[in-house]
Write a protein that holds these residues in place. Structure first.
Motif, short mmCIF file in Angstrom:
data_model
loop_
_atom_site.label_atom_id
_atom_site.label_comp_id
_atom_site.label_asym_id
_atom_site.label_seq_id
_atom_site.Cartn_x
_atom_site.Cartn_y
_atom_site.Cartn_z
N TRP A 1 -86.44 -30.36 13.96
CA TRP A 1 -85.39 -30.26 12.63
C TRP A 1 -86.19 -30.33 11.49
O TRP A 1 -86.70 -29.72 10.90
N LEU B 1 -88.98 -28.28 11.29
CA LEU B 1 -89.50 -26.90 10.33
C LEU B 1 -88.68 -27.03 8.79
O LEU B 1 -88.66 -26.00 8.45
N VAL B 2 -87.43 -27.70 9.02
CA VAL B 2 -87.33 -27.54 7.39
C VAL B 2 -87.76 -28.23 6.32
O VAL B 2 -87.48 -28.07 4.88
N SER C 1 -92.94 -26.97 7.19
CA SER C 1 -93.20 -25.18 5.85
C SER C 1 -93.34 -25.97 5.33
O SER C 1 -94.08 -25.30 3.96
N LEU D 1 -90.93 -16.29 11.89
CA LEU D 1 -89.62 -17.81 11.13
C LEU D 1 -90.54 -18.54 10.48
O LEU D 1 -89.09 -18.90 8.95
N LEU D 2 -91.01 -18.90 10.79
CA LEU D 2 -91.57 -20.15 9.75
C LEU D 2 -92.01 -20.03 8.26
O LEU D 2 -92.05 -20.12 7.92
N VAL E 1 -91.15 -17.02 6.67
CA VAL E 1 -90.14 -16.87 5.82
C VAL E 1 -89.43 -17.73 5.36
O VAL E 1 -89.46 -17.94 3.92
N TRP E 2 -89.60 -18.92 6.07
CA TRP E 2 -88.80 -20.52 5.23
C TRP E 2 -89.94 -20.91 4.44
O TRP E 2 -89.64 -21.34 3.45
N ALA E 3 -91.59 -21.32 4.83
CA ALA E 3 -92.22 -21.17 3.84
C ALA E 3 -92.78 -20.74 2.66
O ALA E 3 -92.57 -21.01 1.86
N GLY F 1 -90.23 -18.93 1.18
CA GLY F 1 -88.68 -19.14 0.28
C GLY F 1 -88.84 -20.62 -0.59
O GLY F 1 -89.46 -20.17 -1.54
N LEU F 2 -90.16 -21.16 0.30
CA LEU F 2 -90.02 -22.88 -0.46
C LEU F 2 -91.42 -22.43 -1.87
O LEU F 2 -91.40 -22.75 -2.29
#
Length: 441
Positions: free
Chosen positions: A102, A105-106, A110, A337-338, A340-342, A344-345
């Motif tokens: 977790w 990932l969060v 990322s 998925l990784l 997309v989140w990165a 966004g950051l």
């Protein structure tokens, strides 16, 4: 053919395509980012002389090597994809492993990917003499580009990593040679002050951060040939090479800038090259830093995606992320998925604060992974192992003591950030129980 995750049996698994050279380049590329080009100046401000500066980097290298030796035994024991997540799952249970994943990932992987992609854009612009007013869209483009490369499997990602790592080593070698030839540092204006233990401790923290990242090779152990032998060799060789590069680079900075000049510098590598070659030299080393950061982004993506794929196979992440591409054997859904989140950051610019929050969780996660070695030595004592960390249990206990010291100092100096990091980590617990109760995703 190997399994893609121990929680799910698949017809498509990882293929062991990486040799010892590939694995060594993963170790080197995972450690060397932008730190050695910038961090020595911060270390100089915490030390009283060039000798103390070199001592800090030597001690940091020794501690990092201890950590790598522990990971070498863990990798030899469990040569599968997922690295620390797999060791924690087996030793301490799925919930502990999930909280570790977790955090990766969060925040950790990322956030690091978003942050270093932004640094890459800034230095690439400097190399071409261009000021990038808003690096965010270009950072997103960088992440998407690397995702596209790694979509085609470990050979494509490893080839890119080998090229980038060799280029970054060439940039460091050039920096070292030029500095040692040019020399010319002014003599110190005063006699070296005695070592201040508290200040020296403050110097060791960024040194240790600069040495971090050797564990990425454990994340991709399922794709390494003869992993029981290759992973320990790659970790030991890679960390010795990194330590040599770091020590020689610091010696080169001191030879040209002197300790006082290094302490006053904001960009020591650029200042060294500028002093020798003018602005053309500064732009040249900016290109080297850009290459180095791009290589770090690539290996961070490669390693993180394998962890999230194994989590998906275990049912504690999207089940689709646990599958591999039928042709390329890449964790393509986990990669997306990784990314997309990165992205966004990177677009929101929140990664800087998140990375500040993640310091405590990051080091505690590393300590937990090293602690699994004690469980393996006790619970799997009869298991045949091709490599054992030397001087057990002294070395792992020493590493754990250093990590706990780092965590304590961080909490003392940045209690608000440490508190937020603890909340992010604890937030993983309800997420775990909610995720386990949801229908298959």
């Amino acid at each position: 053919m190997s399994e893609a995750g121990t929680g799910t049996q698949q017809t498509v698994g990882y293929a062991r395509r990486l040799n010892a050279w590939d694995a060594s380049m993963v170790v080197v590329g995972g450690v060397i980012g932008s730190g050695i080009f910038l961090t020595p100046a911060a270390i100089a401000r915490h030390t009283g002389s060039g000798g103390e500066q070199m001592l800090a980097w030597a001690i940091g290298g020794a501690i990092a090597l201890i950590g790598a030796l522990c990971y070498a035994e863990l990798g030899a024991r469990r040569p599968t994809a997922g690295g620390g997540y797999v060791y924690l799952r087996e030793a301490f249970g799925l919930i502990v492993a999930f909280v570790y994943g977790w955090n990766l990932l969060v925040v950790n992987h990322s956030g690091a990917l978003a942050a270093v992609a932004t640094v890459f854009v800034q230095y690439a612009g400097a190399a071409f003499g261009v000021t990038v007013a808003d690096p965010r869209p270009y950072a997103v483009g960088t992440i998407v580009f690397l995702t596209g490369i790694n979509w085609f499997g470990i050979r494509a990602g490893s080839l890119a990593q080998n090229i980038l790592t060799v280029l970054k080593l060439a940039a460091i070698a050039a920096l070292i040679v030029i500095g040692l030839i040019a020399r010319g540092a002014p003599p110190p204006s005063a006699a070296p002050a005695p070592i201040n233990a508290f200040a020296f401790g403050g110097a060791l923290m960024p040194v240790l951060f600069s040495y971090g990242g050797w564990y990425y090779v454990n994340d991709i152990a399922g794709e390494v040939r003869e992993p029981q032998r290759t992973i320990p060799r790659a970790l030991v060789f890679g960390m010795l090479l990194v330590a040599a590069c770091y020590l020689l680079a610091n010696f080169s900075y001191l030879a040209v800038l002197g300790h006082e000049g290094l302490a006053s510098s904001m960009a020591p590598a650029a200042d060294l090259m500028r002093r020798v070659f003018g602005e053309a030299g500064a732009r040249l080393i900016a290109a080297g830093i850009a290459i180095s950061t791009l290589g770090f982004c690539n290996i961070s993506m490669i390693g993180a995606a394998r962890v999230f794929q194994v989590m998906g196979a275990d049912g504690v992440f999207f089940r689709s992320a646990g599958r591999l591409h039928p042709r390329w054997r890449s964790p393509n859904i986990a990669l997306v998925l990784l990314a997309v989140w990165a992205c966004g950051l990177a677009l929101t610019g929140t990664f800087d604060q998140l990375l500040n929050y993640s310091t405590v969780g990051d080091w505690l996660g590393m300590a937990a992974v090293i602690a699994t070695l004690f469980w393996y030595r006790r619970a799997r004592a009869a298991e045949p192992v091709t490599f054992r960390a030397p001087w057990y249990p002294v070395l792992p206990l020493l590493f754990l003591a250093v990590v706990l010291w780092i965590v304590g100092v961080t909490i003392w100096q940045h209690p608000a950030d440490a508190g937020m990091g603890a909340l992010i980590t604890l937030a993983g617990l309800p997420v775990y129980f909610i995720w386990r109760r949801l229908p298959a995703r």
